[in-house]
Design a protein around this motif. Structure first.
Motif, short mmCIF file in Angstrom:
data_model
loop_
_atom_site.label_atom_id
_atom_site.label_comp_id
_atom_site.label_asym_id
_atom_site.label_seq_id
_atom_site.Cartn_x
_atom_site.Cartn_y
_atom_site.Cartn_z
N MET A 31 -23.22 22.37 -99.38
CA MET A 31 -22.63 21.57 -99.09
C MET A 31 -21.69 22.01 -98.03
O MET A 31 -20.59 20.83 -97.95
N ARG A 32 -21.68 21.70 -96.93
CA ARG A 32 -21.55 22.23 -95.48
C ARG A 32 -21.63 20.90 -95.61
O ARG A 32 -22.77 20.06 -95.56
N GLY A 33 -20.12 20.41 -94.53
CA GLY A 33 -19.98 18.70 -94.30
C GLY A 33 -19.93 17.88 -95.81
O GLY A 33 -19.83 16.60 -95.47
N ALA A 34 -19.73 18.13 -97.02
CA ALA A 34 -20.62 17.66 -97.80
C ALA A 34 -19.17 16.19 -97.61
O ALA A 34 -17.71 16.61 -97.35
N ASP A 35 -19.01 15.29 -98.86
CA ASP A 35 -17.90 14.07 -98.72
C ASP A 35 -17.01 14.17 -100.32
O ASP A 35 -17.65 13.76 -100.58
N ALA A 94 -19.19 29.50 -101.23
CA ALA A 94 -19.82 28.33 -101.15
C ALA A 94 -19.66 27.34 -99.91
O ALA A 94 -18.30 28.51 -98.86
N ASP A 95 -20.18 27.24 -99.45
CA ASP A 95 -20.43 26.95 -97.11
C ASP A 95 -19.76 25.26 -97.64
O ASP A 95 -21.04 24.37 -97.84
N LEU A 105 -12.24 17.27 -97.90
CA LEU A 105 -12.00 16.80 -99.39
C LEU A 105 -10.40 16.12 -99.36
O LEU A 105 -9.67 16.83 -100.18
N GLU A 106 -10.30 15.57 -98.39
CA GLU A 106 -9.23 14.86 -98.72
C GLU A 106 -8.76 14.40 -99.90
O GLU A 106 -9.48 13.45 -100.44
N GLY A 107 -7.76 15.10 -100.46
CA GLY A 107 -7.08 13.97 -101.71
C GLY A 107 -7.90 14.83 -103.12
O GLY A 107 -7.63 14.20 -104.13
N ALA A 108 -8.42 15.24 -102.81
CA ALA A 108 -9.28 16.09 -103.96
C ALA A 108 -8.96 17.35 -104.26
O ALA A 108 -8.01 17.23 -104.52
N ASN A 109 -8.49 17.05 -106.25
CA ASN A 109 -8.44 17.93 -107.31
C ASN A 109 -8.92 19.14 -107.34
O ASN A 109 -9.65 18.55 -108.25
N ASP A 140 -13.10 24.28 -91.02
CA ASP A 140 -12.65 22.69 -90.49
C ASP A 140 -13.04 21.53 -91.12
O ASP A 140 -13.09 21.13 -91.22
N ALA A 141 -12.97 22.69 -92.66
CA ALA A 141 -12.70 21.17 -94.14
C ALA A 141 -11.34 20.39 -92.94
O ALA A 141 -10.21 21.21 -93.32
#
Length: 102
Positions: free
Chosen positions: A1-5, A19-20, A26-30, A43-44
């Motif tokens: 999941m590295r670099g996942a949107d 998890a990597d 993850l902007e705005g993720a709940n 760096d996330a």
């Protein structure tokens, strides 16, 4: 999941232990009540994310962007925070800044 949107994703209570997620968006993720123990989030982008009651023990948040994030009552022993951005974040009860590991 590295670099996942995962921007604005609903990840309430999700199990992301170890998890990597380095560099993930993850902007705005709940992530309320999620288990991120041992996760790599260096760096996330977590600006504006909801991390209330999230398990963050042993999580790597180096250089992560948590500006405007809500991190209320997150359990965070041994979290790594060097270079983390947190301006405007609500860290009530999380001990994220002064309870973290080097």
């Amino acid at each position: 999941m590295r670099g996942a949107d995962l921007r604005d994703a609903h990840l309430i209570g999700v199990d992301l232990r170890d998890a990597d997620l380095r560099g993930a968006r993850l902007e705005g993720a709940n992530l309320e009540g999620a288990d991120l123990s041992g996760a790599r989030l260096d760096d996330a982008q977590l600006n504006g994310a909801m991390l209330t009651n999230t398990e963050l023990s042993g999580t790597d948040l180096r250089r992560a962007d948590l500006r405007e994030a809500v991190v209320i009552n997150a359990y965070s022993p041994d979290v790594r925070t060097e270079g983390m951005q947190f301006a405007g974040a609500d860290l009530t009860g999380s001990h994220l800044i002064y309870g973290g590991a080097p």
